[in-house]
Design a protein around this motif. Structure first.
Motif, PDB file in Angstrom:
ATOM      1  N   LEU A  46     -17.793 -30.288 -24.409  1.00 31.56           N
ATOM      2  CA  LEU A  46     -18.660 -29.782 -25.476  1.00 31.56           C
ATOM      3  C   LEU A  46     -17.876 -28.851 -26.403  1.00 31.56           C
ATOM      4  CD1 LEU A  46     -21.962 -29.071 -23.497  1.00 31.56           C
ATOM      5  CD2 LEU A  46     -21.496 -30.976 -25.046  1.00 31.56           C
ATOM      6  N   ILE A  47     -17.059 -28.002 -25.818  1.00 35.49           N
ATOM      7  CA  ILE A  47     -16.223 -27.098 -26.620  1.00 35.49           C
ATOM      8  C   ILE A  47     -15.234 -27.903 -27.457  1.00 35.49           C
ATOM      9  CG2 ILE A  47     -14.398 -25.355 -26.469  1.00 35.49           C
ATOM     10  CD1 ILE A  47     -15.960 -24.112 -24.143  1.00 35.49           C
ATOM     11  N   ASP A  48     -14.632 -28.920 -26.851  1.00 32.91           N
ATOM     12  CA  ASP A  48     -13.685 -29.764 -27.596  1.00 32.91           C
ATOM     13  C   ASP A  48     -14.367 -30.431 -28.785  1.00 32.91           C
ATOM     14  OD1 ASP A  48     -11.698 -29.106 -25.817  1.00 32.91           O
ATOM     15  OD2 ASP A  48     -11.877 -30.957 -24.639  1.00 32.91           O
ATOM     16  N   ALA A  49     -15.593 -30.909 -28.575  1.00 29.64           N
ATOM     17  CA  ALA A  49     -16.312 -31.573 -29.665  1.00 29.64           C
ATOM     18  C   ALA A  49     -16.675 -30.596 -30.774  1.00 29.64           C
ATOM     19  CB  ALA A  49     -17.570 -32.242 -29.121  1.00 29.64           C
ATOM     20  N   LEU A  50     -17.037 -29.394 -30.395  1.00 28.95           N
ATOM     21  CA  LEU A  50     -17.495 -28.406 -31.382  1.00 28.95           C
ATOM     22  C   LEU A  50     -16.354 -27.784 -32.174  1.00 28.95           C
ATOM     23  CD1 LEU A  50     -20.249 -26.631 -29.261  1.00 28.95           C
ATOM     24  CD2 LEU A  50     -20.631 -28.012 -31.304  1.00 28.95           C
ATOM     25  N   TRP A  51     -15.201 -27.556 -31.513  1.00 30.03           N
ATOM     26  CA  TRP A  51     -14.130 -26.820 -32.186  1.00 30.03           C
ATOM     27  C   TRP A  51     -12.777 -27.533 -32.191  1.00 30.03           C
ATOM     28  CZ3 TRP A  51     -17.606 -23.935 -29.046  1.00 30.03           C
ATOM     29  CH2 TRP A  51     -18.449 -23.083 -29.752  1.00 30.03           C
ATOM     30  N   GLY A  52     -12.680 -28.664 -31.556  1.00 35.10           N
ATOM     31  CA  GLY A  52     -11.410 -29.382 -31.569  1.00 35.10           C
ATOM     32  C   GLY A  52     -10.313 -28.622 -30.854  1.00 35.10           C
ATOM     33  N   LEU A  53      -9.123 -28.610 -31.461  1.00 33.92           N
ATOM     34  CA  LEU A  53      -7.949 -28.009 -30.824  1.00 33.92           C
ATOM     35  C   LEU A  53      -7.864 -26.500 -31.018  1.00 33.92           C
ATOM     36  CD1 LEU A  53      -5.275 -30.695 -31.816  1.00 33.92           C
ATOM     37  CD2 LEU A  53      -6.468 -30.440 -29.621  1.00 33.92           C
ATOM     38  N   ALA A  54      -8.787 -25.921 -31.779  1.00 32.48           N
ATOM     39  CA  ALA A  54      -8.698 -24.482 -32.054  1.00 32.48           C
ATOM     40  C   ALA A  54     -10.026 -23.788 -31.755  1.00 32.48           C
ATOM     41  CB  ALA A  54      -8.296 -24.254 -33.510  1.00 32.48           C
ATOM     42  N   PRO A  55     -10.441 -23.765 -30.487  1.00 29.65           N
ATOM     43  CA  PRO A  55     -11.705 -23.092 -30.151  1.00 29.65           C
ATOM     44  C   PRO A  55     -11.557 -21.577 -30.255  1.00 29.65           C
ATOM     45  CG  PRO A  55     -10.593 -23.782 -28.157  1.00 29.65           C
ATOM     46  CD  PRO A  55      -9.801 -24.344 -29.299  1.00 29.65           C
ATOM     47  N   PRO A  56     -12.621 -20.879 -30.584  1.00 28.90           N
ATOM     48  CA  PRO A  56     -12.546 -19.409 -30.629  1.00 28.90           C
ATOM     49  C   PRO A  56     -12.420 -18.831 -29.218  1.00 28.90           C
ATOM     50  CG  PRO A  56     -14.809 -20.142 -30.922  1.00 28.90           C
ATOM     51  CD  PRO A  56     -13.959 -21.379 -30.924  1.00 28.90           C
ATOM     52  N   LYS A  57     -12.004 -17.583 -29.135  1.00 28.29           N
ATOM     53  CA  LYS A  57     -11.845 -16.951 -27.825  1.00 28.29           C
ATOM     54  C   LYS A  57     -13.163 -16.884 -27.071  1.00 28.29           C
ATOM     55  CE  LYS A  57      -7.830 -14.095 -29.053  1.00 28.29           C
ATOM     56  NZ  LYS A  57      -7.303 -12.714 -29.162  1.00 28.29           N
ATOM     57  N   GLN A  58     -14.240 -16.714 -27.794  1.00 28.03           N
ATOM     58  CA  GLN A  58     -15.555 -16.608 -27.165  1.00 28.03           C
ATOM     59  C   GLN A  58     -16.306 -17.939 -27.244  1.00 28.03           C
ATOM     60  OE1 GLN A  58     -16.374 -13.848 -25.528  1.00 28.03           O
ATOM     61  NE2 GLN A  58     -14.377 -13.009 -26.115  1.00 28.03           N
ATOM     62  N   ALA A  59     -15.590 -19.056 -27.062  1.00 28.12           N
ATOM     63  CA  ALA A  59     -16.206 -20.376 -27.235  1.00 28.12           C
ATOM     64  C   ALA A  59     -17.382 -20.579 -26.280  1.00 28.12           C
ATOM     65  CB  ALA A  59     -15.162 -21.466 -27.043  1.00 28.12           C
ATOM     66  N   ARG A  60     -17.243 -20.150 -25.035  1.00 30.04           N
ATOM     67  CA  ARG A  60     -18.322 -20.358 -24.064  1.00 30.04           C
ATOM     68  C   ARG A  60     -19.570 -19.569 -24.456  1.00 30.04           C
ATOM     69  NH1 ARG A  60     -17.123 -22.465 -18.863  1.00 30.04           N
ATOM     70  NH2 ARG A  60     -15.018 -23.348 -18.824  1.00 30.04           N
ATOM     71  N   SER A  62     -20.311 -18.655 -27.513  1.00 33.01           N
ATOM     72  CA  SER A  62     -20.847 -19.290 -28.714  1.00 33.01           C
ATOM     73  C   SER A  62     -21.607 -20.560 -28.357  1.00 33.01           C
ATOM     74  CB  SER A  62     -19.716 -19.620 -29.686  1.00 33.01           C
ATOM     75  OG  SER A  62     -19.078 -18.437 -30.131  1.00 33.01           O
ATOM     76  N   LEU A  63     -21.093 -21.319 -27.372  1.00 35.91           N
ATOM     77  CA  LEU A  63     -21.797 -22.516 -26.933  1.00 35.91           C
ATOM     78  C   LEU A  63     -23.178 -22.166 -26.400  1.00 35.91           C
ATOM     79  CD1 LEU A  63     -21.999 -25.522 -26.206  1.00 35.91           C
ATOM     80  CD2 LEU A  63     -20.765 -25.007 -24.082  1.00 35.91           C
ATOM     81  N   ARG A  64     -23.273 -21.090 -25.644  1.00 34.28           N
ATOM     82  CA  ARG A  64     -24.580 -20.680 -25.110  1.00 34.28           C
ATOM     83  C   ARG A  64     -25.548 -20.357 -26.243  1.00 34.28           C
ATOM     84  NH1 ARG A  64     -21.277 -18.180 -21.103  1.00 34.28           N
ATOM     85  NH2 ARG A  64     -21.325 -16.185 -22.190  1.00 34.28           N
ATOM     86  N   VAL A  65     -25.028 -19.777 -27.315  1.00 33.94           N
ATOM     87  CA  VAL A  65     -25.888 -19.476 -28.475  1.00 33.94           C
ATOM     88  C   VAL A  65     -26.398 -20.767 -29.102  1.00 33.94           C
ATOM     89  CG1 VAL A  65     -25.930 -18.498 -30.797  1.00 33.94           C
ATOM     90  CG2 VAL A  65     -24.772 -17.261 -28.945  1.00 33.94           C
ATOM     91  N   TYR A  66     -25.514 -21.752 -29.262  1.00 33.09           N
ATOM     92  CA  TYR A  66     -25.938 -23.033 -29.839  1.00 33.09           C
ATOM     93  C   TYR A  66     -26.959 -23.729 -28.935  1.00 33.09           C
ATOM     94  CZ  TYR A  66     -22.307 -22.695 -33.402  1.00 33.09           C
ATOM     95  OH  TYR A  66     -21.544 -22.285 -34.466  1.00 33.09           O
ATOM     96  N   VAL A  67     -26.750 -23.658 -27.630  1.00 31.09           N
ATOM     97  CA  VAL A  67     -27.718 -24.248 -26.704  1.00 31.09           C
ATOM     98  C   VAL A  67     -29.071 -23.553 -26.836  1.00 31.09           C
ATOM     99  CG1 VAL A  67     -28.299 -24.561 -24.263  1.00 31.09           C
ATOM    100  CG2 VAL A  67     -25.982 -25.079 -25.075  1.00 31.09           C
ATOM    101  N   HIS A  68     -29.042 -22.231 -26.985  1.00 33.73           N
ATOM    102  CA  HIS A  68     -30.290 -21.479 -27.173  1.00 33.73           C
ATOM    103  C   HIS A  68     -31.028 -21.955 -28.421  1.00 33.73           C
ATOM    104  CE1 HIS A  68     -33.110 -18.164 -27.513  1.00 33.73           C
ATOM    105  NE2 HIS A  68     -32.659 -17.917 -28.730  1.00 33.73           N
ATOM    106  N   HIS A  69     -30.301 -22.139 -29.526  1.00 31.46           N
ATOM    107  CA  HIS A  69     -30.944 -22.610 -30.760  1.00 31.46           C
ATOM    108  C   HIS A  69     -31.478 -24.034 -30.589  1.00 31.46           C
ATOM    109  CE1 HIS A  69     -30.019 -19.101 -33.039  1.00 31.46           C
ATOM    110  NE2 HIS A  69     -28.692 -19.284 -33.021  1.00 31.46           N
ATOM    111  N   LEU A  70     -30.748 -24.854 -29.839  1.00 34.15           N
ATOM    112  CA  LEU A  70     -31.214 -26.226 -29.621  1.00 34.15           C
ATOM    113  C   LEU A  70     -32.473 -26.236 -28.761  1.00 34.15           C
ATOM    114  CD1 LEU A  70     -30.676 -29.168 -30.220  1.00 34.15           C
ATOM    115  CD2 LEU A  70     -29.173 -29.261 -28.216  1.00 34.15           C
ATOM    116  N   ARG A  71     -32.531 -25.345 -27.785  1.00 30.02           N
ATOM    117  CA  ARG A  71     -33.747 -25.236 -26.967  1.00 30.02           C
ATOM    118  C   ARG A  71     -34.933 -24.828 -27.834  1.00 30.02           C
ATOM    119  NH1 ARG A  71     -30.635 -22.744 -22.229  1.00 30.02           N
ATOM    120  NH2 ARG A  71     -30.689 -24.356 -20.627  1.00 30.02           N
TER     121      ARG A  71
END
Length: 241
Positions: A46-60, A62-71
């Motif tokens: 999921l991180i690879d799909a969202l940010w490719g080869l340059a994920p942010p340090k807080q990718a996990r 940030s992913l939780r935030v996106y999951v929250h918005h999707l919920r």
């Protein structure tokens, strides 16, 4: 709720209204989870799909935030989190890919029972679910490009099965324009070229059928360094005879 991957991503409510998936990353996350609906998708892809080869340090985080918005968009109960990752829960018949596969299976069953009319109807209903290239708009997204290719290949396979059913029904003139267009679009797909050759030969256009073979042989040699397969060679010989 209805989910669509056979074209641009769509999510609609039961009343027909669209669910607002704000932002490209929310849409990528939705598509990734739908490609493996009712199965856990690990955090790393999921991180690879969202940010490719340059994920942010807080990718996990940030992913939780996106999951929250999707919920919030789909409903809390729709997205589950377990040891294997996140999964989007989809009920039977809600996802167009599932409906497509079910109708294609119905068509194959009809063919196995020597019912080309029933097969043609089921295959046509399956193909009518498509609204464009699978997962349109996600070109280059890690994890979605391969999924889109697989779905498009599945569509081509069902198209070919539909053509076989309609050839058995004698609908040569009806499918000829569509086969011509597809053979130009996929000039190296030998099964499509063979179907076009059969249609042309059945319509008394043997010379055109031979020309299709000659052009396919040339392309295969020039672009892939290959000869036509046995199916195409045998069909060519039968037309010459």
């Amino acid at each position: 709720m209805r989910f669509g991957l056979l074209g641009p991503l769509t999510v609609t409510c039961d009343d027909g209204g669209s669910v607002d998936l704000r932002g490209r990353k929310i849409r990528i996350l939705t598509a990734m989870l739908l490609c493996r609906a009712n199965q856990p998708v690990a955090v790393e892809p999921l991180i690879d799909a969202l940010w490719g080869l340059a994920p942010p340090k807080q990718a996990r985080a940030s992913l939780r935030v996106y999951v929250h918005h999707l919920r919030q968009a789909l409903g809390e109960a729709r997205i589950d989190r377990g040891p294997g990752g996140y999964q989007l829960l989809v009920r039977p018949d809600e996802l167009d890919v599932d409906r497509f596969r079910a109708l294609a299976a119905t068509g194959r069953d009809a063919r196995s029972r020597q019912d080309p009319a029933g097969a043609s109807a089921a295959f046509r209903a399956a193909l009518a679910l498509w609204r464009g290239p699978a997962l349109a708009g996600f070109t280059g997204v890690d994890g979605l490009t391969a999924a889109a290719y697989g779905l498009d290949e599945l569509r081509l396979d069902v198209l070919e099965q539909r053509f076989d059913a309609e050839l058995a029904l004698g609908r040569h003139g009806e499918i000829s324009p569509e086969l011509r267009a597809l053979s130009r679009q996929y000039p190296l797909r030998e099964s499509l070229q063979a179907q076009l050759m059969r249609v042309l030969a059945a319509r008394g256009l043997g010379a055109e059928a031979v020309a299709v073979f000659d052009e396919t042989r040339r392309r295969l040699a020039d672009e892939l360094g290959l000869d036509p397969g046995p199916q195409l060679r045998e069909l060519h010989l039968s037309i010459l005879r």
